[in-house]
Design a protein around this motif. Structure first.
Motif, PDB file in Angstrom:
ATOM      1  N   ASN A  28       9.896  38.292  -0.114  1.00  0.00           N
ATOM      2  CA  ASN A  28       8.865  38.584  -1.087  1.00  0.00           C
ATOM      3  C   ASN A  28       8.622  40.070  -1.275  1.00  0.00           C
ATOM      4  N   ARG A  29       9.224  40.872  -0.415  1.00  0.00           N
ATOM      5  CA  ARG A  29       9.072  42.310  -0.602  1.00  0.00           C
ATOM      6  C   ARG A  29      10.103  42.829  -1.591  1.00  0.00           C
ATOM      7  N   GLN A  30      11.048  41.962  -1.964  1.00  0.00           N
ATOM      8  CA  GLN A  30      12.048  42.406  -2.928  1.00  0.00           C
ATOM      9  C   GLN A  30      11.442  42.385  -4.340  1.00  0.00           C
ATOM     10  N   CYS A  31      11.949  43.252  -5.171  1.00  0.00           N
ATOM     11  CA  CYS A  31      11.630  43.266  -6.599  1.00  0.00           C
ATOM     12  C   CYS A  31      10.155  43.128  -6.923  1.00  0.00           C
ATOM     13  N   PRO A  32       9.310  44.049  -6.502  1.00  0.00           N
ATOM     14  CA  PRO A  32       7.913  43.941  -6.923  1.00  0.00           C
ATOM     15  C   PRO A  32       7.807  44.122  -8.440  1.00  0.00           C
ATOM     16  N   ILE A  33       6.830  43.474  -9.012  1.00  0.00           N
ATOM     17  CA  ILE A  33       6.619  43.595 -10.458  1.00  0.00           C
ATOM     18  C   ILE A  33       5.708  44.799 -10.691  1.00  0.00           C
ATOM     19  N   ALA A  34       6.172  45.747 -11.501  1.00  0.00           N
ATOM     20  CA  ALA A  34       5.332  46.919 -11.795  1.00  0.00           C
ATOM     21  C   ALA A  34       4.267  46.491 -12.799  1.00  0.00           C
ATOM     22  N   ILE A  35       3.005  46.579 -12.385  1.00  0.00           N
ATOM     23  CA  ILE A  35       1.911  46.207 -13.285  1.00  0.00           C
ATOM     24  C   ILE A  35       1.883  47.207 -14.444  1.00  0.00           C
TER      25      ILE A  35
END
Ligand code: HEM
Length: 429
Positions: A12-19
């Protein structure tokens, strides 16, 4: 077990969504996060990582979970260590020390004196004043040359909550103009770090001046009540407030009480203007003005996100997702009103007869539930009902289906302007 948790964290630390800080399409973004996982990694300005929680049931659960805090000074390691500090563009949302950033008993202590001042009697007594202010504003609109396009945000929706808040808190006139500017900057999540810092300083200076003025000239307003509670030295049990807490609570009440209500009134007017069949349904008694308010709150929550919360300990969200202790959490009020699990298909349609219209979390839930909800609802219902009584032929100036610019923010969710052609005035003859 431990290995599985570690693995899920790494996954879940992969590919964070940039707000998107401009909030250009909050609903598409919210849906993407909602569909992905019960909590999704997101990227905030300055590379700060957090978790967005977007599903209705998960948000409701977290809002009453004692493992979730709003106090950065106690529960956000990056803030405590100084890794994230005053230079962070969103720092004002965590640096203030008032009820909305407090946890546990501290929250109770800071909320108590304000809740005591914010009585339902005081709010009920405001109704005639709301009606008077609305009628005065509508008189002003009626005096404009016929056929002229009017921006209802600036000329109507903005004016009502501002005046109510100024009066309720006894803000002297000299502070009105600076506060307008400061609050606009407060919610603009696209401004530079320098401007955000300048704004925070201006806010402190202006509110300290308001407190000094009211201390010298006490009146029948909430600021004076809070000053009296503080200056009594906490004789009443649990009413101890430091000067900073007093000023910061006022900053909260002021910012929370005005931009959000402006957004709500604009949404309600806009939805009825662009969906005349919904206005007709209200006129025919199929829905009430209060239903309009709830449906507006559901479809466009005036605050998209509640900033910021922190995991006091690891929180297992299910589906293999664990929010680690100390990580920031954003709950998405913007997502709840359109969650298909709750509102079914077609949740994006404005429908005053919708059974689930009241099932939103737009005023929050649990211990931090909005203190101004009754006031905001009353202001919106009165404003919208009286507007359509007075201007039954009002039309959107932008063709129906055309998009209007929105406030540049991922926190404040509202229209930047609402151009309308008023049409003939109903003079009741
Ligand atoms: C449509 C208008 C409004 C909306 C949508 C709104 C929304 C909210 C939300 C979502 C929260 C909870 C935030 C969280 O849990 O992170 C909140 C809290 C709060 N609101 Fe409002 N608000 C509105 C109007 C007002 C008004 C008019 C006032 C007062 C003048 C006010 C005062 C507060 C206060 C003091 C809190 C903090 C409560 C606590 O932390 O215990 N709000 N509001």
């Amino acid at each position: 077990m431990f290995a599985a948790i570690l693995e899920s964290r790494q996954m879940n630390r992969q590919c964070p969504i940039a707000i998107d800080l401009s909030g250009a399409d909050v609903h598409a973004e919210a849906a993407r996060i909602r569909e992905q996982a019960p909590a999704a990694q997101v990227l905030l300005p300055g590379g700060v990582r957090g978790w967005a929680v977007n599903r209705h049931a998960d948000i409701r659960r977290l809002l009453v979970d004692p493992r979730v805090s709003k106090d950065a000074y106690r529960h956000w390691p990056a803030w405590i260590s100084g890794e994230v500090g005053a230079e962070w563009p969103l720092s004002i949302w965590v640096s203030v020390q008032n009820m909305i950033t407090a946890y546990g008993e501290e929250h109770t202590r800071l909320r108590k004196p304000v809740a005591a001042a914010f009585t339902s009697r005081r709010v009920a007594a405001l109704r005639p004043r709301i009606e008077e202010v609305v009628d005065g504003l509508l008189d002003g609109l009626a005096a404009l040359p016929p056929g002229r396009t009017v921006d209802l945000r600036a000329g109507f929706a903005h004016e009502l909550p501002t005046r109510m808040v100024f009066e309720l808190f006894g803000i002297p006139e000299r502070s009105w103009a600076p506060l307008h500017k400061i609050i606009k900057g407060f919610f603009d999540t696209t401004i530079t770090v320098e401007d955000a810092q300048r704004n925070a300083v201006d806010m402190d200076v202006t509110m300290a001046d308001v407190v000094a003025y009211r201390r010298a000239h006490p009146g029948d307003d909430i600021t004076s009540v809070l000053i009296a509670a503080r200056d009594s030295g906490g004789e009443e049990e649990g009413v101890r407030l430091s000067e900073k807490e007093l000023v910061d609570n006022l900053i909260l009440l002021f910012t929370a009480g005005y931009e959000t209500t402006v957004n709500l009134i604009c949404t309600a007017l806009h939805e009825l203007l662009r969906h005349p069949e919904q206005l007709k349904a209200v006129r025919e008694g199929l829905g009430s003005w209060e239903d309009v308010v709830e449906e507006a709150l559901r479809i466009e929550p005036p605050a998209s996100y509640g900033l910021l919360r922190f995991a006091v300990e690891d929180i297992d969200m299910g589906e293999g997702v664990v929010i680690p202790q100390g990580d920031p959490i954003l709950v998405s009020f913007g997502s709840v009103g359109r969650d298909p699990q709750l509102h079914g298909a077609g949740a994006e349609r404005f429908d005053v007869t919708r059974e689930t219209r009241g099932q939103h979390l737009s005023f929050g839930f649990g211990t931090h539930y909005c203190l101004g909800a009754t006031l905001a609802r009353a202001e919106c219902a009165i404003a919208v009902e009286r507007f359509f009584e007075r201007f039954p032929e009002a039309e959107p100036a932008v063709a129906r289906g055309g998009e209007l610019p929105r406030v540049a923010s991922f926190i404040s969710n509202g229209l930047r302007e609402l151009p309308v052609v008023l049409g003939a005035e109903n003079r009741g003859v």
